[in-house]
Enzyme design. Structure first.
Site, mmCIF file in Angstrom:
data_model
loop_
_atom_site.group_PDB
_atom_site.id
_atom_site.type_symbol
_atom_site.label_atom_id
_atom_site.label_comp_id
_atom_site.label_asym_id
_atom_site.label_seq_id
_atom_site.Cartn_x
_atom_site.Cartn_y
_atom_site.Cartn_z
ATOM 1 N N ASN A 155 0.794 -1.228 0.000
ATOM 2 C CA ASN A 155 0.000 0.000 0.000
ATOM 3 C C ASN A 155 0.829 1.282 0.000
ATOM 4 O O ASN A 155 0.399 2.298 -0.520
ATOM 5 C CB ASN A 155 -0.996 0.002 1.165
ATOM 6 C CG ASN A 155 -0.313 -0.048 2.517
ATOM 7 O OD1 ASN A 155 0.710 -0.709 2.693
ATOM 8 N ND2 ASN A 155 -0.874 0.635 3.488
ATOM 9 N N GLU A 181 4.444 -7.970 -3.516
ATOM 10 C CA GLU A 181 4.525 -8.383 -4.919
ATOM 11 C C GLU A 181 3.566 -7.605 -5.820
ATOM 12 O O GLU A 181 3.758 -7.571 -7.038
ATOM 13 C CB GLU A 181 4.248 -9.889 -5.037
ATOM 14 C CG GLU A 181 5.417 -10.788 -4.685
ATOM 15 C CD GLU A 181 5.752 -10.799 -3.200
ATOM 16 O OE1 GLU A 181 6.913 -11.112 -2.840
ATOM 17 O OE2 GLU A 181 4.847 -10.502 -2.378
ATOM 18 N N GLY A 231 2.608 -4.967 8.162
ATOM 19 C CA GLY A 231 1.559 -5.743 7.518
ATOM 20 C C GLY A 231 0.443 -6.092 8.485
ATOM 21 O O GLY A 231 0.200 -5.383 9.461
ATOM 22 N N SER A 232 -0.200 -7.207 8.243
ATOM 23 C CA SER A 232 -1.387 -7.581 8.997
ATOM 24 C C SER A 232 -1.031 -8.234 10.325
ATOM 25 O O SER A 232 0.076 -8.759 10.508
ATOM 26 C CB SER A 232 -2.243 -8.557 8.183
ATOM 27 O OG SER A 232 -1.595 -9.817 8.069
ATOM 28 N N GLU A 253 4.924 -3.280 12.728
ATOM 29 C CA GLU A 253 3.921 -2.236 12.540
ATOM 30 C C GLU A 253 2.753 -2.914 11.853
ATOM 31 O O GLU A 253 2.797 -3.228 10.665
ATOM 32 C CB GLU A 253 4.485 -1.084 11.711
ATOM 33 C CG GLU A 253 3.582 0.147 11.717
ATOM 34 C CD GLU A 253 2.672 0.198 10.507
ATOM 35 O OE1 GLU A 253 1.467 -0.062 10.703
ATOM 36 O OE2 GLU A 253 3.153 0.479 9.407
ATOM 37 N N CYS A 287 -2.982 2.110 7.157
ATOM 38 C CA CYS A 287 -3.119 1.533 8.497
ATOM 39 C C CYS A 287 -3.446 2.574 9.562
ATOM 40 O O CYS A 287 -4.094 2.260 10.561
ATOM 41 C CB CYS A 287 -1.854 0.772 8.870
ATOM 42 S SG CYS A 287 -0.349 1.750 8.741
ATOM 43 N N GLU A 384 -10.430 -4.708 11.024
ATOM 44 C CA GLU A 384 -9.904 -3.585 10.245
ATOM 45 C C GLU A 384 -10.418 -3.693 8.812
ATOM 46 O O GLU A 384 -10.163 -4.688 8.128
ATOM 47 C CB GLU A 384 -8.375 -3.618 10.242
ATOM 48 C CG GLU A 384 -7.733 -2.521 9.416
ATOM 49 C CD GLU A 384 -6.223 -2.672 9.302
ATOM 50 O OE1 GLU A 384 -5.557 -1.650 9.093
ATOM 51 O OE2 GLU A 384 -5.719 -3.801 9.418
#
Length: 483
Positions: A155, A181, A231-232, A253, A287, A384
């Site tokens: 993102n 990717e 990331g997640s 993060e 995020c 989220e």
């Protein structure tokens, strides 16, 4: 236009730009059109083994490079990024989808991180501690921790790698970067700037592949001494477990579900208008974006009216069009997720004020959506969304607002709007989040820490705190030699 504006894709290992020959590839898709931009080579097991060996050898060279030289390379890379900003921003928009103006801003801010950490490289110091015994000198040194494995998402393909690359390189670490990717060309362009700036071959390497396989091989290697991931939450937990197996520190993060407390005494019109712009920037795939708007009851209907009006004025389209304010989602999975979250919320009793459906055009477009009076049973109150959906709910007292804002395990960013100084102090202290904005939504700067609390991660990137994760403290107690 797309072919001429989009660079060929490579791996970058041991100073060599490796093409697809003999490797599996993955298509990189323009999310605004569905067209294929290029084929991305995926690293083999042998490629990753070579990258690890190179990272080990190059660390010994880079760690001994004097800070002034490390700073020179980072400053030169920042200069090259600014010179190439239009080209890099164009590739970023083509592969990620965000409006070109946002892409330009991101590339320039990525360059700012390299410039900031160039100066931090020169400020790494230690201390001399007076000893309690005569003839003893006590030193504390801060030294680079070792080769780093860094993982970044799609993102923010310029600024997220920049935070990790600039800090690790400033500290004297070698680094293997695995970007997302879906948006690989932007990170490769940053790597080329570093290569052209004179970074020794092998100090930085960029690889792509099946994420689970790449992370498993890199993190398990004894070469890697530090892990950094954005990331997640689920993937963050998995990588934490893998890092823990080797007793390796990890900076995380992770996700957010940013609450916004809007008090009745606030500038309601500004909070609503700016809130819509913030929520839907990057198509909501940010995020730290504001997500749950909690409005004091007396101002609830006015805020909702202004927020919906601002949302409906947003111009949706291909990020390459100059008038576009809201681009596509990144992939079809995001589209399906938005549809499912909206359907669930409405079924649970939420009111759909605007949007709520795909836009009938090529690409992965979803209308900016506002849900009001969303019940606590709805999935979106717990998950989220990471897309263009805003949630509105009323609250009565400060205590009620803080309770809802702090309810979730997410604790990355939070916001509050009030004219009352005491309320501002109370929410600043009471909000559980790594970053808090009061009477503003823009809270990120190169000189300030970026990171979360609770299950949104730990550790910080940016600011003086950002380089600390890539350094280790060494205590040396030296007695004078006695004949």
């Amino acid at each position: 236009m797309q072919k001429s504006s989009y660079d060929p894709l490579h791996l970058f290992i041991n100073g060599a730009w490796l093409a697809a020959a003999g490797r599996d590839t993955a298509a990189v898709i323009n999310p605004a059109t569905g067209a294929t931009l290029g084929r991305l080579p995926l690293a083999t097991t042998a490629d990753l083994a070579g990258a690890l060996e190179t990272a080990r050898d190059s660390f010994d060279i880079w760690r001994r490079t004097v800070p002034a030289e490390r700073a020179r390379v980072l400053r030169k890379a920042a200069t090259l990024m600014r010179e190439r900003a239009e080209h890099i921003a164009t590739m970023l928009t083509l592969e990620e989808g965000k409006p070109l103006a946002e892409s330009r801003d991101e590339v320039l801010r990525a360059a700012d991180y390299f410039e900031w950490f160039a100066e931090e490289a020169r400020r790494i110091d230690g201390r001399v501690v007076p000893a309690n015994r005569p003839g003893v000198q006590q030193l504390v040194k801060r030294q680079p921790i070792g080769p780093v494995a860094a993982f970044t998402p799609w993102n923010f393909p310029a600024i997220t790698p920049a935070r990790k690359l600039a800090a690790a390189l400033a500290a004297g670490c070698s680094i293997i970067l695995k970007p997302g990717e879906e948006s690989p060309a932007t990170a490769l362009a940053l790597a080329r700037c570093l290569d052209d700036a004179g970074l020794p071959k092998g100090v930085l390497q960029v690889v792509f592949g099946v994420p689970d396989r790449v992370s498993a091989q890199l993190i398990a290697s004894p070469v890697i001494r530090k892990v950094a991931f954005t990331g997640s939450m689920p993937v963050g937990r998995l990588l934490s477990e893998r890092a823990a197996a080797g007793v390796k520190p990890i900076t995380l993060e992770l996700g957010g579900h940013g609450p916004v407390l809007v008090f009745a005494d606030a500038d309601i019109d500004a909070a609503a208008k700016d809130g819509a712009a913030n929520r839907f920037r990057g198509t909501g795939q940010i995020c730290i974006a504001s997500t749950r708007f909690l409005i004091q009851s007396d101002a609830y209907h006015r805020f909702a009216e202004r927020f919906v009006a601002a949302t409906r004025q947003l111009v949706i389209g291909d990020g390459m069009a100059p008038e576009t304010q809201l681009g596509p989602l990144a992939n079809p999975r995001q589209l399906a997720k938005m549809e499912a979250l909206v359907a669930d919320a409405v079924e649970q009793g939420a009111t759909l004020l605007t949007g709520g459906k795909r836009i009938d055009r090529p690409g992965y477009f979803f209308a900016p959506t506002v849900l009001a009076d969303v019940p606590m049973s709805a999935r979106i109150m717990h998950e989220e969304p990471f897309g263009p959906i805003a949630v509105l709910r009323p609250f009565d007292t400060l205590e009620d607002g803080l309770a809802e804002a702090n309810r979730l395990p997410y604790a990355l960013s939070a916001y509050a709007f009030t004219r009352d100084a005491r309320t501002a102090l109370d929410v600043g202290d009471g909000l559980e989040a790594g970053m808090v904005g009061i009477n503003q939504y823009r809270i990120v700067a190169t000189e300030l820490p970026f990171g979360g609390m609770k299950e949104s991660g730990h550790g910080s990137e940016g600011g003086t705190e950002g380089i600390a994760a890539y350094l280790t403290n060494k205590f040396i107690s030296q007695a004078h030699f006695q004949e």
